[in-house]
Design an enzyme around this catalytic site. Structure first.
Site, short mmCIF file in Angstrom:
data_model
loop_
_atom_site.label_atom_id
_atom_site.label_comp_id
_atom_site.label_asym_id
_atom_site.label_seq_id
_atom_site.Cartn_x
_atom_site.Cartn_y
_atom_site.Cartn_z
CG PHE A 170 -1.78 -1.24 1.30
CD1 PHE A 170 -2.95 -1.34 0.55
CD2 PHE A 170 -1.40 -2.32 2.07
CE1 PHE A 170 -3.72 -2.49 0.59
CE2 PHE A 170 -2.17 -3.48 2.13
CZ PHE A 170 -3.34 -3.56 1.38
CB CYS A 281 -1.40 2.32 -8.43
SG CYS A 281 0.24 1.64 -8.13
N1 LIG Z 1 4.35 2.28 -7.63
C1 LIG Z 1 3.61 2.18 -6.56
O1 LIG Z 1 3.42 3.17 -5.81
C2 LIG Z 1 2.97 0.88 -6.18
C3 LIG Z 1 2.36 0.74 -4.93
C4 LIG Z 1 1.75 -0.46 -4.60
C5 LIG Z 1 1.72 -1.49 -5.52
N2 LIG Z 1 2.28 -1.33 -6.75
C6 LIG Z 1 2.23 -2.44 -7.69
O2 LIG Z 1 3.55 -2.96 -7.77
C7 LIG Z 1 3.82 -3.48 -9.07
C8 LIG Z 1 5.07 -2.81 -9.62
O3 LIG Z 1 4.80 -1.43 -9.75
P1 LIG Z 1 5.97 -0.38 -9.99
O4 LIG Z 1 5.34 0.97 -9.88
O5 LIG Z 1 7.14 -0.71 -9.14
O6 LIG Z 1 6.32 -0.70 -11.52
P2 LIG Z 1 7.65 -0.31 -12.31
O7 LIG Z 1 7.29 -0.34 -13.74
O8 LIG Z 1 8.26 0.90 -11.71
O9 LIG Z 1 8.65 -1.52 -12.00
C9 LIG Z 1 8.51 -2.81 -12.51
C10 LIG Z 1 9.90 -3.40 -12.60
O10 LIG Z 1 9.80 -4.79 -12.92
C11 LIG Z 1 10.90 -5.11 -13.75
N3 LIG Z 1 10.68 -6.38 -14.43
C12 LIG Z 1 9.92 -6.63 -15.53
N4 LIG Z 1 10.01 -7.96 -15.85
C13 LIG Z 1 10.83 -8.52 -14.94
C14 LIG Z 1 11.30 -9.84 -14.71
N5 LIG Z 1 10.95 -10.85 -15.52
N6 LIG Z 1 12.13 -10.08 -13.68
C15 LIG Z 1 12.49 -9.08 -12.86
N7 LIG Z 1 12.07 -7.80 -13.01
C16 LIG Z 1 11.25 -7.53 -14.03
C17 LIG Z 1 11.00 -3.91 -14.67
O11 LIG Z 1 12.26 -3.84 -15.32
C18 LIG Z 1 10.76 -2.77 -13.70
O12 LIG Z 1 11.98 -2.31 -13.15
C19 LIG Z 1 2.56 -3.23 -9.86
O13 LIG Z 1 1.74 -4.37 -9.78
C20 LIG Z 1 1.90 -2.07 -9.13
O14 LIG Z 1 0.50 -2.03 -9.34
C21 LIG Z 1 2.93 -0.18 -7.09
#
Ligand SMILES: NC(=O)c1ccc[n+]([C@@H]2O[C@H](COP(=O)([O-])OP(=O)(O)OC[C@H]3O[C@@H](n4cnc5c(N)ncnc54)[C@H](O)[C@@H]3O)[C@@H](O)[C@H]2O)c1
Length: 461
Positions: A170, A281
């Site tokens: 969260f 998100c």
């Molecule tokens: N950003 C937020 O504030 C937040 C908060 C809570 C939940 N989330 C959830 O977390 C998840 C990630 O969000 P984010 O904002 O960090 O996304 P992001 O795009 O910033 O990061 C995703 C990362 O995953 C990496 N990746 C892709 N394929 C991969 C693999 N096979 N192996 C390892 N790494 C790989 C990418 O290179 C990238 O660095 C999503 O489901 C999002 O909904 C995000």
């Protein structure tokens, strides 16, 4: 305290004193924060991400994005030696207690459902390093039922039944490290006692401070996150719907929000009207929730989210309407858009309302100039056609219109009398209700704020 691999035989584990070894898979906003936070708590962390440039930066103790306070915490844990980074798993991953999946789950090509392909590619790379004792913990936001599908997928490829748990996150960008180390609550979805034991141990230092720990079944944990985001999106669109009524009725949504927010059943958070929600998100999560509910045959139950989204998009468009009402044809009018990030204290421009507003002006033929304290590199990469300026003063120079699109402190604290000397026309649209309207009026600006009737605000001379 050194990590103890054969945990069940380890006396420190019995005393709940052991630190764990984790792989954090995916090092974006979520994964990098999670990796640093667990390393700060003393766990041994291996961060994995296929993005070579990201890994190179992280190895040097540099963050690939802007997040207040996370940069110094990263340096601290790199220097302490309890975090390492790699583009792929190595034999050290085999001895991890927990593999935490933090990859992106963006909107899929159909424009609504979540694309889970990164989850599966992450699992494919993990399979050779998995053993029976390790727990796979999903942190990414996923459609309900994803963990069950992952279990089937893995069972077809492994000679043992893997431990799978879900642990929705969260954290909010801008306060991500604090949110991770001092969360409102921790939620885990588990269906075996070993996974629960490891997750309780992982979070022990945090739960010892009194943070609520909710252990539930896995589908509930998957649903918790999208339910929370749907509620927050609904709250923002609710006040924006009221703003639409207030604008035609001559009422003031900011005062109204203050008045209803004192009712503790309503609360005053997430009740500021403006150009709406965005980011990586909320928008994609509510669309994915509707898509999943449709698949499950209960689309009607969350059909209201269609309206939540429609209101959100209308408020973005409202800024352009106001500009056209005031200035007529916008061709070649110079419009300064202040803010590009979807909210302050982040450089994240994914589905940013500010960017959507800038694009609408650009499509209407205006000469758009964007400023943001932190997100300009991302703007230049994603929208090379839009002019950016490194300072607020350069951005507003000769502007026919100034639009505040992200509520950065820099804009709230700007001196309207100074800015008045730079512009061609003293017209500002406050898309975030962040400016002190009377100050701007005193500096002889015409200020229009979404959802407000500013004529009623007395000008103090
Ligand atoms: N950003 C937020 O504030 C937040 C908060 C809570 C939940 N989330 C959830 O977390 C998840 C990630 O969000 P984010 O904002 O960090 O996304 P992001 O795009 O910033 O990061 C995703 C990362 O995953 C990496 N990746 C892709 N394929 C991969 C693999 N096979 N192996 C390892 N790494 C790989 C990418 O290179 C990238 O660095 C999503 O489901 C999002 O909904 C995000």
């Amino acid at each position: 305290m050194t990590p103890c691999r054969v945990l069940s035989q380890c006396s420190l584990f019995k005393l709940n004193l052991v630190k764990l070894k984790l792989t954090i898979i995916g090092l974006g906003y979520l994964g990098a924060t999670t990796a640093v936070a667990f390393a700060k708590l003393g766990h041994e962390v291996i961060g994995i991400d296929p993005d070579t440039s990201k890994i190179e930066l992280l190895k040097q103790g540099k963050l690939p994005f802007y997040e207040p306070g996370l940069d110094s915490a990263l340096v601290e844990v790199v220097e302490a030696g309890n975090i390492s980074f790699s583009t792929e798993h190595t034999s050290t991953s085999s001895s991890a207690d927990i593999h935490m999946i933090c990859v992106g789950t963006p909107q899929g090509p159909d424009g609504s459902s979540a694309d889970t392909k990164y989850l599966y590619s992450a699992l494919d790379s993990l399979i050779p390093f998995l053993d029976e004792d390790a727990v796979i913990v999903g942190k990414s936001t996923v459609p309900v039922g994803t963990a069950a599908q992952i279990r089937n997928y893995l069972e077809a490829k492994l000679s043992f039944t893997p431990h799978i748990a879900w642990n929705p996150e969260f954290l909010r960008e801008g306060t991500a490290l604090k949110d991770t180390l001092e969360p409102d609550r921790i939620v885990i979805g588990v269906d075996d006692s070993w996974s629960e034991k490891l997750l309780r141990l992982l979070y022990k230092d945090i739960t010892d401070t009194g943070v609520p720990f909710i252990s539930c079944d896995i589908p509930t944990s998957e649903l918790v996150k999208v339910a929370a985001n749907s509620f927050l999106a609904t709250k923002i669109s609710f006040i924006n719907a009221i703003a639409e009524v207030a604008e035609v009725a001559g009422a003031d949504t900011v005062k109204l929000a203050e008045a209803i927010g004192y009712d503790e059943r309503i609360g005053n958070k997430f009740l500021r009207n403006g150009i709406g929600f965005g980011g990586g998100c909320l928008p994609k999560d509510i669309r994915a929730f509707m898509a999943r509910a449709n698949e499950l045959g209960v689309g009607h139950s969350v059909a209201f989210l269609n309206e939540v989204e429609a209101i959100n998009l209308r408020r973005r468009a409202r800024v352009l309407e106001i500009a056209q009402e005031e200035l007529g044809d916008l061709s070649n009018r110079r419009v300064a858009i202040l803010g590009a990030a979807f909210k302050p204290e982040t450089d994240d421009i994914r589905d940013s309302p500010a960017i959507a507003v800038a694009e609408q002006f650009w499509m209407a033929g205006a000469h758009v100039v964007v400023h943001d304290p932190k997100a300009l590199n991302n703007v230049r990469r994603a929208f090379p056609q839009i002019e950016t300026q490194p300072t607020l003063e350069l951005a507003v120079s000769n502007a026919d219109l100034v639009v505040v699109a992200t509520e950065w402190n820099e804009y709230r604290e700007a001196k309207p009398a100074e800015l008045a000397k730079l512009v061609a026309n003293r017209l500002v649209i406050d898309g975030r209700n962040t400016l002190d309207a009377s100050l701007w009026q005193q500096a002889s600006w015409q200020i229009i704020a979404l959802g407000r009737n500013l004529e009623r605000i007395p000008v103090l001379v």
